[in-house]
Enzyme design. Sequence first.
Site, short mmCIF file in Angstrom:
data_model
loop_
_atom_site.label_atom_id
_atom_site.label_comp_id
_atom_site.label_asym_id
_atom_site.label_seq_id
_atom_site.Cartn_x
_atom_site.Cartn_y
_atom_site.Cartn_z
CE1 TYR A 78 -1.19 14.63 12.18
CE2 TYR A 78 -2.50 13.68 14.12
CZ TYR A 78 -1.90 14.75 13.22
OH TYR A 78 -3.02 16.02 13.42
CG LEU A 89 12.57 5.20 11.22
CD1 LEU A 89 12.33 4.49 9.58
CD2 LEU A 89 10.95 6.72 10.22
CG PHE A 143 6.52 13.54 20.69
CD1 PHE A 143 7.86 14.42 21.23
CD2 PHE A 143 5.18 13.91 19.75
CE1 PHE A 143 7.11 16.02 21.22
CE2 PHE A 143 4.80 15.55 20.58
CZ PHE A 143 5.63 16.27 20.62
N GLY A 195 5.86 6.10 20.83
CA GLY A 195 5.31 5.42 21.97
C GLY A 195 4.38 4.83 20.30
CB SER A 218 -3.37 10.45 26.30
OG SER A 218 -5.13 10.37 26.30
CE1 TYR A 270 -1.07 5.81 23.92
CE2 TYR A 270 -3.72 6.14 23.97
CZ TYR A 270 -1.85 6.68 23.36
OH TYR A 270 -1.61 7.93 23.92
CE LYS A 310 1.05 7.98 25.60
NZ LYS A 310 1.84 8.17 25.79
CG ASN A 364 -7.26 8.23 16.19
OD1 ASN A 364 -6.20 7.66 16.21
ND2 ASN A 364 -7.84 8.15 17.50
#
Length: 337
Positions: A10, A32, A79, A81, A123, A148, A152, A198
């Site tokens: 995204y 992917l 990016f 992850g 984040s 998660y 980070k 989300n």
Amino acid sequence: MILLTGGAGYIGSHMLCELLEANHDVIILDNLSNSSVEAVKRVESLTNKHCTFIEGDIRDRQLLDDIFSQHSIDSVLHFAGLKAVGESAEKPLMYFENNITGSLVLLEAMKAANVKKIVFSSSATVYGDPEQLPITEDCPTSMPTNPYGYTKLAVEQMMMQLVQSDPAWSVAALRYFNPVGAHSSGMIGEDPQGVPNNLLPYIAQVSVGRRDKLSVYGNDYDTHDGTGVRDYIHVVDLAKGHLRALDYIADKTGYFVWNLGTGNGFSVLDMVKAFENASGKKIPYQVVDRREGDIAACFADPKKAAVELGWTTQKNIDDMMEDTWRWQSQNPQGYGN
Ligand code: NAD
Ligand code: UFG
């Protein structure tokens, strides 16, 4: 040349768009696992420019060594992850392996290739339940409540110590608030697999009939309408922030942290209303219990990025909603069309 890990995802696909438009040479490494190569193809057709796409894993050291030896890479935008908070609570080891081990293997390969510039997708979750609002970069980080978030914080701390051990490194940790929206063309956007975790992707799927109604997780928080407040940032503004960070570290070494947010907080019900205005669609919702681990409010103080990077967000809540609606209505099944 820039190595963009997770570039089919995204945020990564919007980053690719900004990089190609700024005439960077880009090589993408993505396994992917949560994305489609269609996103990369669409960015290429949008920008009329090309990148190199490699389907592979950041944990594959041999592959990384080959990439670094075959291409002249100056910096890495990292990016790649896994990002689902709920899934991380069920499968913590998978998250540690993918996000922490993956970043470690990447850093080792970078060191071996003498590539020492990296911009990392961190984040706001590293701040935990914030002690003050708005959140500045010097607010203490705290032990995140989910695996998660822990990954980070762990990767940030690993990189901080790496810089201490070798001052030739240049590391930017960008702490994202809540990325939303899509490219204004409607050609790329967020395409979550399964049920969205989300808020905005969920609302968007309700609007096209893929979900019946939104569950609002609690309306008894200490906020203006009782629902959770977050700092939603347009994904294109977010991507532009990375370009500035990349420029900033180009001629500097050290460890840098920037919040990437707007500084404004919107509640769940504000978001529902704004989406309804942009789309003309009614979003049915039902208030349910609070979601475990959620906090009442979280929004950034984005001044440090404004002063040091010369970056401020340009897009407002209506842009976020209009672009999300354009993407979702043109691609009701995401890239699965
Ligand atoms: P995303 O899932 O769309 O993109 C991540 C990409 O990484 C996917 O294309 C996936 O296939 C790839 N990937 C995952 N593991 C990999 C591996 N081991 N090797 C190679 N590729 C791998 O997620 P996104 O929203 O674009 O997020 C990008 C980054 O930003 C992530 O690191 C995420 O944790 C971070 N972030 C996202 C948010 C958010 O709300 N979207 C907020 C803060 C931070
Ligand atoms: N919400 C609902 N219903 C839903 C989904 C969300 O009411 O179906 C509410 C949540 O309770 C919260 C707000 O909408 O108040 C935003 O929730 P999100 O799940 O969209 O975002 P979070 O703030 O919980 O978490 C996001 C990312 C994390 C990241 C964090 C901080 O998912 O990865 O922002 O940047 F760490």
